[in-house]
Design a protein around this motif. Structure first.
Motif, mmCIF file in Angstrom:
data_model
loop_
_atom_site.group_PDB
_atom_site.id
_atom_site.type_symbol
_atom_site.label_atom_id
_atom_site.label_comp_id
_atom_site.label_asym_id
_atom_site.label_seq_id
_atom_site.Cartn_x
_atom_site.Cartn_y
_atom_site.Cartn_z
ATOM 1 N N GLY A 174 -0.493 -4.573 22.842
ATOM 2 C CA GLY A 174 -1.894 -4.194 22.828
ATOM 3 C C GLY A 174 -2.284 -3.149 21.811
ATOM 4 N N THR A 175 -1.320 -2.646 21.044
ATOM 5 C CA THR A 175 -1.574 -1.591 20.062
ATOM 6 C C THR A 175 -1.586 -2.171 18.646
ATOM 7 O OG1 THR A 175 -0.525 0.061 21.474
ATOM 8 C CG2 THR A 175 -0.759 0.612 19.141
ATOM 9 N N LEU A 176 -2.537 -1.736 17.828
ATOM 10 C CA LEU A 176 -2.609 -2.175 16.439
ATOM 11 C C LEU A 176 -1.622 -1.363 15.606
ATOM 12 C CD1 LEU A 176 -3.911 -3.802 14.166
ATOM 13 C CD2 LEU A 176 -5.737 -2.079 14.066
ATOM 14 N N LEU A 177 -0.619 -2.060 15.046
ATOM 15 C CA LEU A 177 0.412 -1.399 14.257
ATOM 16 C C LEU A 177 0.156 -1.475 12.757
ATOM 17 C CD1 LEU A 177 3.675 -2.571 16.084
ATOM 18 C CD2 LEU A 177 2.262 -0.557 16.544
ATOM 19 N N ILE A 178 -0.390 -2.598 12.287
ATOM 20 C CA ILE A 178 -0.611 -2.802 10.856
ATOM 21 C C ILE A 178 -1.973 -3.442 10.640
ATOM 22 C CG2 ILE A 178 0.193 -3.941 8.738
ATOM 23 C CD1 ILE A 178 2.981 -4.078 9.981
ATOM 24 N N ASP A 179 -2.710 -2.970 9.645
ATOM 25 C CA ASP A 179 -3.942 -3.575 9.159
ATOM 26 C C ASP A 179 -3.835 -3.572 7.639
ATOM 27 O OD1 ASP A 179 -6.469 -4.250 8.283
ATOM 28 O OD2 ASP A 179 -7.542 -2.831 9.557
ATOM 29 N N ASP A 180 -3.513 -4.735 7.044
ATOM 30 C CA ASP A 180 -3.213 -4.750 5.616
ATOM 31 C C ASP A 180 -3.401 -6.155 5.053
ATOM 32 O OD1 ASP A 180 -2.376 -3.886 3.073
ATOM 33 O OD2 ASP A 180 -0.700 -2.746 3.900
ATOM 34 N N SER A 181 -3.237 -6.292 3.755
ATOM 35 C CA SER A 181 -3.277 -7.577 3.079
ATOM 36 C C SER A 181 -1.906 -8.248 3.181
ATOM 37 C CB SER A 181 -3.647 -7.383 1.607
ATOM 38 O OG SER A 181 -3.224 -8.475 0.824
ATOM 39 N N PRO A 182 -1.859 -9.565 3.399
ATOM 40 C CA PRO A 182 -0.560 -10.244 3.470
ATOM 41 C C PRO A 182 0.156 -10.311 2.127
ATOM 42 C CG PRO A 182 -2.343 -11.844 3.575
ATOM 43 C CD PRO A 182 -2.976 -10.483 3.667
ATOM 44 N N ARG A 183 -0.543 -9.953 1.058
ATOM 45 C CA ARG A 183 0.088 -9.880 -0.259
ATOM 46 C C ARG A 183 0.494 -8.453 -0.606
ATOM 47 N NH1 ARG A 183 -2.941 -13.913 0.474
ATOM 48 N NH2 ARG A 183 -4.804 -12.643 0.773
ATOM 49 N N ALA A 184 -0.352 -7.494 -0.256
ATOM 50 C CA ALA A 184 -0.060 -6.102 -0.594
ATOM 51 C C ALA A 184 1.043 -5.515 0.279
ATOM 52 C CB ALA A 184 -1.327 -5.252 -0.457
ATOM 53 N N PHE A 185 1.078 -5.894 1.562
ATOM 54 C CA PHE A 185 2.048 -5.290 2.473
ATOM 55 C C PHE A 185 3.496 -5.545 2.044
ATOM 56 C CE2 PHE A 185 4.578 -5.150 6.421
ATOM 57 C CZ PHE A 185 4.311 -3.835 6.793
ATOM 58 N N PRO A 186 3.880 -6.785 1.704
ATOM 59 C CA PRO A 186 5.261 -6.987 1.233
ATOM 60 C C PRO A 186 5.575 -6.204 -0.033
ATOM 61 C CG PRO A 186 4.282 -9.079 1.861
ATOM 62 C CD PRO A 186 3.176 -8.065 1.860
ATOM 63 N N GLU A 187 4.614 -6.092 -0.948
ATOM 64 C CA GLU A 187 4.845 -5.343 -2.186
ATOM 65 C C GLU A 187 5.130 -3.877 -1.897
ATOM 66 O OE1 GLU A 187 1.542 -5.880 -4.780
ATOM 67 O OE2 GLU A 187 1.862 -8.039 -5.041
ATOM 68 N N LYS A 188 4.393 -3.322 -0.956
ATOM 69 C CA LYS A 188 4.593 -1.913 -0.603
ATOM 70 C C LYS A 188 5.992 -1.652 -0.067
ATOM 71 C CE LYS A 188 -0.274 -1.211 0.664
ATOM 72 N NZ LYS A 188 -1.200 -1.034 1.804
ATOM 73 N N ARG A 189 6.560 -2.666 0.585
ATOM 74 C CA ARG A 189 7.871 -2.488 1.202
ATOM 75 C C ARG A 189 9.000 -3.074 0.350
ATOM 76 N NH1 ARG A 189 6.871 -0.285 5.979
ATOM 77 N NH2 ARG A 189 9.096 -0.323 6.499
ATOM 78 N N GLY A 190 8.656 -3.535 -0.857
ATOM 79 C CA GLY A 190 9.664 -4.082 -1.753
ATOM 80 C C GLY A 190 10.269 -5.374 -1.263
#
Length: 238
Positions: free
Chosen positions: A202-218
């Motif tokens: 029930g908690t929101l953990l991530i709000d991001d782009s499906p393209r930007a999020f992988p890039e941020k995490r390498g």
């Protein structure tokens, strides 16, 4: 546009959605992901008013004239269509059209594309799961709306109809509507979504782009980046 501020949905003593906040713009596709029991369906039903919101607020606003439009401007495709079993396809179409007039061109296109002509005289209860979902698609998207909320859209669909539905979602985005859908299929998120929300318990953990999020995490894919997030960050908190 939809704005949620600290939204809570509870069933008795159990909290299904906990302090979720986000803003979703028109002309975009936003997906909601998470494991079973994460609150995806409860979040969508809370926005629709199908379950009681126990805290927080939901605002619906038309960016064009800054007026509040409310849930009457939302189209809904539930995960399981619970339409009257004793009505035929033709009778159901007439029923839907009386509730809210169809856009004639859109209806004609979807009716033909989904191949429902041959099913007209069959009762809804006798239809296959896939054909029931075709009726679900027809009733939702034949009416022009500012927002479409879709729960597990490709459930029980064959690849052909799944492709048709994806094309519909992209078309609605192009027309300026907001599309909000839940899914377990990460390929759909990468293919269709401008943003995604990850829920857990029930908690929101991530709000991001499906393209930007992988890039941020390498990472190369959304799946690998989510596994990396889960193991490195959220897993430690558990």
């Amino acid at each position: 546009m939809i704005t949620l501020k600290n939204l809570n949905v509870s069933y008795g003593k159990s909290t299904a959605v906990r302090d979720v906040s986000f803003r979703a713009e028109k002309g975009s596709i936003l997906s909601v992901i998470g494991p079973n029991g994460s609150g995806k369906s409860s979040l969508l039903k809370g926005i629709l008013g199908l379950v009681t919101v126990s805290g927080g607020s939901i605002e619906f606003q038309d960016e064009k004239d800054e007026s509040y439009f409310g849930i009457s401007r939302i189209g809904y495709m539930p995960q399981v269509p619970l339409f009257p079993k004793n009505l035929t396809v033709s009778e159901l179409i007439d029923f839907f059209g009386r509730l809210e007039p169809f856009d004639k061109d859109t209806f004609a296109h979807l009716f033909a594309t989904l191949g429902l002509k041959s099913e007209e005289n069959k009762k809804f209860g006798s239809l296959s799961g896939g054909t029931k979902q075709k009726m679900n698609i027809l009733q939702c998207f034949s009416v022009k709306k500012s927002v479409y909320i879709v729960d597990e859209p490709t459930a029980s669909l064959d690849p052909y109809v799944s492709h048709i539905l994806k094309e519909i979602l992209i078309a609605k985005k192009s027309e300026g509507s907001l599309v909000l859908f839940s899914t377990h299929i990460l390929n759909e998120v990468e293919e269709l979504s401008d943003r995604f929300l990850l829920l857990s318990e029930g908690t929101l953990l991530i709000d991001d782009s499906p393209r930007a999020f992988p890039e941020k995490r390498g990472c190369d894919t959304l799946q690998s980046s989510l596994m990396d997030f889960w193991n490195r960050e959220y897993g430690k908190k558990k």
